[in-house]
Design a protein around this motif. Structure first.
Motif, PDB file in Angstrom:
ATOM      1  N   CYS A 165       0.832  -1.196   0.000  1.00  0.00           N
ATOM      2  CA  CYS A 165       0.000   0.000   0.000  1.00  0.00           C
ATOM      3  C   CYS A 165       0.873   1.256   0.000  1.00  0.00           C
ATOM      4  O   CYS A 165       0.595   2.219  -0.723  1.00  0.00           O
ATOM      5  N   ASN A 166       1.923   1.227   0.785  1.00  0.00           N
ATOM      6  CA  ASN A 166       2.847   2.362   0.818  1.00  0.00           C
ATOM      7  C   ASN A 166       3.499   2.576  -0.546  1.00  0.00           C
ATOM      8  O   ASN A 166       3.677   3.718  -0.994  1.00  0.00           O
ATOM      9  N   GLN A 167       3.876   1.474  -1.192  1.00  0.00           N
ATOM     10  CA  GLN A 167       4.484   1.579  -2.517  1.00  0.00           C
ATOM     11  C   GLN A 167       3.502   2.191  -3.508  1.00  0.00           C
ATOM     12  O   GLN A 167       3.856   3.075  -4.301  1.00  0.00           O
ATOM     13  N   LEU A 168       2.254   1.727  -3.466  1.00  0.00           N
ATOM     14  CA  LEU A 168       1.242   2.241  -4.387  1.00  0.00           C
ATOM     15  C   LEU A 168       0.976   3.726  -4.134  1.00  0.00           C
ATOM     16  O   LEU A 168       0.802   4.505  -5.081  1.00  0.00           O
ATOM     17  N   GLU A 169       0.971   4.127  -2.886  1.00  0.00           N
ATOM     18  CA  GLU A 169       0.774   5.539  -2.555  1.00  0.00           C
ATOM     19  C   GLU A 169       1.898   6.392  -3.143  1.00  0.00           C
ATOM     20  O   GLU A 169       1.653   7.478  -3.691  1.00  0.00           O
ATOM     21  N   GLY A 170       3.129   5.897  -3.033  1.00  0.00           N
ATOM     22  CA  GLY A 170       4.260   6.629  -3.599  1.00  0.00           C
ATOM     23  C   GLY A 170       4.185   6.710  -5.108  1.00  0.00           C
ATOM     24  O   GLY A 170       4.441   7.765  -5.699  1.00  0.00           O
ATOM     25  N   LEU A 171       3.817   5.605  -5.753  1.00  0.00           N
ATOM     26  CA  LEU A 171       3.712   5.591  -7.208  1.00  0.00           C
ATOM     27  C   LEU A 171       2.589   6.503  -7.685  1.00  0.00           C
ATOM     28  O   LEU A 171       2.708   7.163  -8.730  1.00  0.00           O
ATOM     29  N   PHE A 172       1.502   6.557  -6.936  1.00  0.00           N
ATOM     30  CA  PHE A 172       0.398   7.421  -7.339  1.00  0.00           C
ATOM     31  C   PHE A 172       0.800   8.893  -7.233  1.00  0.00           C
ATOM     32  O   PHE A 172       0.448   9.705  -8.104  1.00  0.00           O
ATOM     33  N   LYS A 173       1.541   9.238  -6.202  1.00  0.00           N
ATOM     34  CA  LYS A 173       2.043  10.612  -6.096  1.00  0.00           C
ATOM     35  C   LYS A 173       2.974  10.931  -7.261  1.00  0.00           C
ATOM     36  O   LYS A 173       2.939  12.036  -7.825  1.00  0.00           O
ATOM     37  N   ASP A 174       3.792   9.956  -7.630  1.00  0.00           N
ATOM     38  CA  ASP A 174       4.664  10.140  -8.792  1.00  0.00           C
ATOM     39  C   ASP A 174       3.839  10.340 -10.057  1.00  0.00           C
ATOM     40  O   ASP A 174       4.198  11.146 -10.929  1.00  0.00           O
ATOM     41  N   PHE A 175       2.733   9.609 -10.167  1.00  0.00           N
ATOM     42  CA  PHE A 175       1.892   9.746 -11.352  1.00  0.00           C
ATOM     43  C   PHE A 175       1.261  11.134 -11.414  1.00  0.00           C
ATOM     44  O   PHE A 175       1.183  11.737 -12.498  1.00  0.00           O
ATOM     45  N   LEU A 176       0.852  11.663 -10.288  1.00  0.00           N
ATOM     46  CA  LEU A 176       0.309  13.025 -10.264  1.00  0.00           C
ATOM     47  C   LEU A 176       1.353  14.025 -10.759  1.00  0.00           C
ATOM     48  O   LEU A 176       1.033  14.951 -11.533  1.00  0.00           O
ATOM     49  N   THR A 177       2.590  13.834 -10.337  1.00  0.00           N
ATOM     50  CA  THR A 177       3.678  14.696 -10.807  1.00  0.00           C
ATOM     51  C   THR A 177       3.934  14.484 -12.291  1.00  0.00           C
ATOM     52  O   THR A 177       4.142  15.443 -13.051  1.00  0.00           O
ATOM     53  N   PHE A 178       3.926  13.219 -12.709  1.00  0.00           N
ATOM     54  CA  PHE A 178       4.146  12.874 -14.110  1.00  0.00           C
ATOM     55  C   PHE A 178       3.089  13.526 -15.003  1.00  0.00           C
ATOM     56  O   PHE A 178       3.393  14.022 -16.092  1.00  0.00           O
ATOM     57  N   VAL A 179       1.850  13.539 -14.550  1.00  0.00           N
ATOM     58  CA  VAL A 179       0.769  14.155 -15.316  1.00  0.00           C
ATOM     59  C   VAL A 179       1.020  15.651 -15.478  1.00  0.00           C
ATOM     60  O   VAL A 179       0.841  16.216 -16.564  1.00  0.00           O
ATOM     61  N   LYS A 180       1.451  16.303 -14.399  1.00  0.00           N
ATOM     62  CA  LYS A 180       1.736  17.742 -14.463  1.00  0.00           C
ATOM     63  C   LYS A 180       2.868  18.030 -15.449  1.00  0.00           C
ATOM     64  O   LYS A 180       2.792  18.966 -16.251  1.00  0.00           O
ATOM     65  N   ILE A 181       3.905  17.213 -15.392  1.00  0.00           N
ATOM     66  CA  ILE A 181       5.039  17.407 -16.297  1.00  0.00           C
ATOM     67  C   ILE A 181       4.611  17.162 -17.739  1.00  0.00           C
ATOM     68  O   ILE A 181       4.970  17.914 -18.660  1.00  0.00           O
ATOM     69  N   THR A 182       3.834  16.111 -17.955  1.00  0.00           N
ATOM     70  CA  THR A 182       3.408  15.752 -19.306  1.00  0.00           C
ATOM     71  C   THR A 182       2.570  16.858 -19.939  1.00  0.00           C
ATOM     72  O   THR A 182       2.647  17.091 -21.155  1.00  0.00           O
ATOM     73  N   LYS A 183       1.782  17.529 -19.135  1.00  0.00           N
ATOM     74  CA  LYS A 183       0.960  18.616 -19.669  1.00  0.00           C
ATOM     75  C   LYS A 183       1.824  19.742 -20.249  1.00  0.00           C
ATOM     76  O   LYS A 183       1.373  20.489 -21.121  1.00  0.00           O
ATOM     77  N   GLN A 184       3.056  19.849 -19.757  1.00  0.00           N
ATOM     78  CA  GLN A 184       3.963  20.868 -20.271  1.00  0.00           C
ATOM     79  C   GLN A 184       4.712  20.396 -21.521  1.00  0.00           C
ATOM     80  O   GLN A 184       5.261  21.208 -22.256  1.00  0.00           O
ATOM     81  N   LEU A 185       4.725  19.088 -21.740  1.00  0.00           N
ATOM     82  CA  LEU A 185       5.440  18.521 -22.887  1.00  0.00           C
ATOM     83  C   LEU A 185       4.476  18.380 -24.063  1.00  0.00           C
ATOM     84  O   LEU A 185       4.226  17.293 -24.570  1.00  0.00           O
ATOM     85  N   ASN A 186       3.920  19.510 -24.480  1.00  0.00           N
ATOM     86  CA  ASN A 186       2.861  19.482 -25.483  1.00  0.00           C
ATOM     87  C   ASN A 186       3.223  20.153 -26.801  1.00  0.00           C
ATOM     88  O   ASN A 186       2.369  20.325 -27.665  1.00  0.00           O
ATOM     89  N   HIS A 187       4.481  20.529 -26.964  1.00  0.00           N
ATOM     90  CA  HIS A 187       4.861  21.297 -28.149  1.00  0.00           C
ATOM     91  C   HIS A 187       4.787  20.484 -29.441  1.00  0.00           C
ATOM     92  O   HIS A 187       4.601  21.045 -30.521  1.00  0.00           O
TER      93      HIS A 187
END
Length: 204
Positions: A165-187
């Protein structure tokens, strides 16, 4: 708050992969909205007339949901070292004249009855999502492998192993960050979408 699609990667009515997504939907409700989407209602893919690329209505509903979402979480079982035929079938419909996955952030999870937790299927799914017709943005170094999944959940759907569960929580937080970064990689998104739409193996 981000809105994600939780794609149930199986047509089984009783799947621990659905349970995993249901747990994530509830557990991360204060961080994101996760809508579970089923693929079991899709017909088998049989390449239609290329001049009239018409996908089934059920597939178009999924396309519209993915287009409107900030990201997709796919939970896949493993059959014969690969993803289920139902999931491959869905992805074929979701890349035939439509391209909702282009530059879309994707997180891959998986549950299986055995010890390996769908590791080979997840590797296979990464290859599929990286294909010229799909061009998804797959979160790197992010395997979540729930092995022995029949014993993985409490009667009320909670994930029992605290470490997992702890691992999944960490990965989900990473995914939230990944989504934010990906939104900037739109050129290059427009070019990527055009390339996916024009791609044909018959021209190679």
């Amino acid at each position: 708050m981000d809105k994600f699609i939780g794609l149930v990667g199986t047509n089984s009515s009783h799947s621990t992969n659905r349970q995993l997504l249901q747990f994530m939907q509830k557990h991360f409700a204060d961080q994101a909205t996760i809508e579970l989407v089923e693929i079991k209602g899709l017909p088998m893919f049989n390449k239609p007339d290329p001049d009239h690329k018409q996908i089934p209505a059920a597939a178009q509903v999924i396309v519209d949901k993915i287009n409107a979402a900030d990201g997709v979480i796919i939970s896949t079982p493993e059959y014969d070292h690969s993803v289920p035929a139902a999931l491959m079938n869905a992805l074929q419909w979701l890349s035939y004249g439509v391209h909702p996955f282009v530059d879309k952030p994707v997180m891959i999870t998986g549950a299986s009855y055995g010890a390996l937790g769908s590791s080979r299927a997840q590797a296979h799914l990464r290859q599929i999502l990286d294909s010229p017709e799909l061009k998804a943005r797959i979160m790197p170094s992010s395997e979540f492998l729930l092995g022995h999944s029949l014993a993985g959940f409490s009667p009320d759907g909670e994930l029992l192993d605290r470490e997992q569960c702890n691992q999944l929580e960490g990965l989900f937080k990473d995914f939230l960050t990944f989504v934010k970064i990906t939104k900037q990689l739109n050129h290059a998104h427009e070019s990527n979408a055009k390339e996916a739409a024009n791609f044909s193996w018959e021209d190679k």
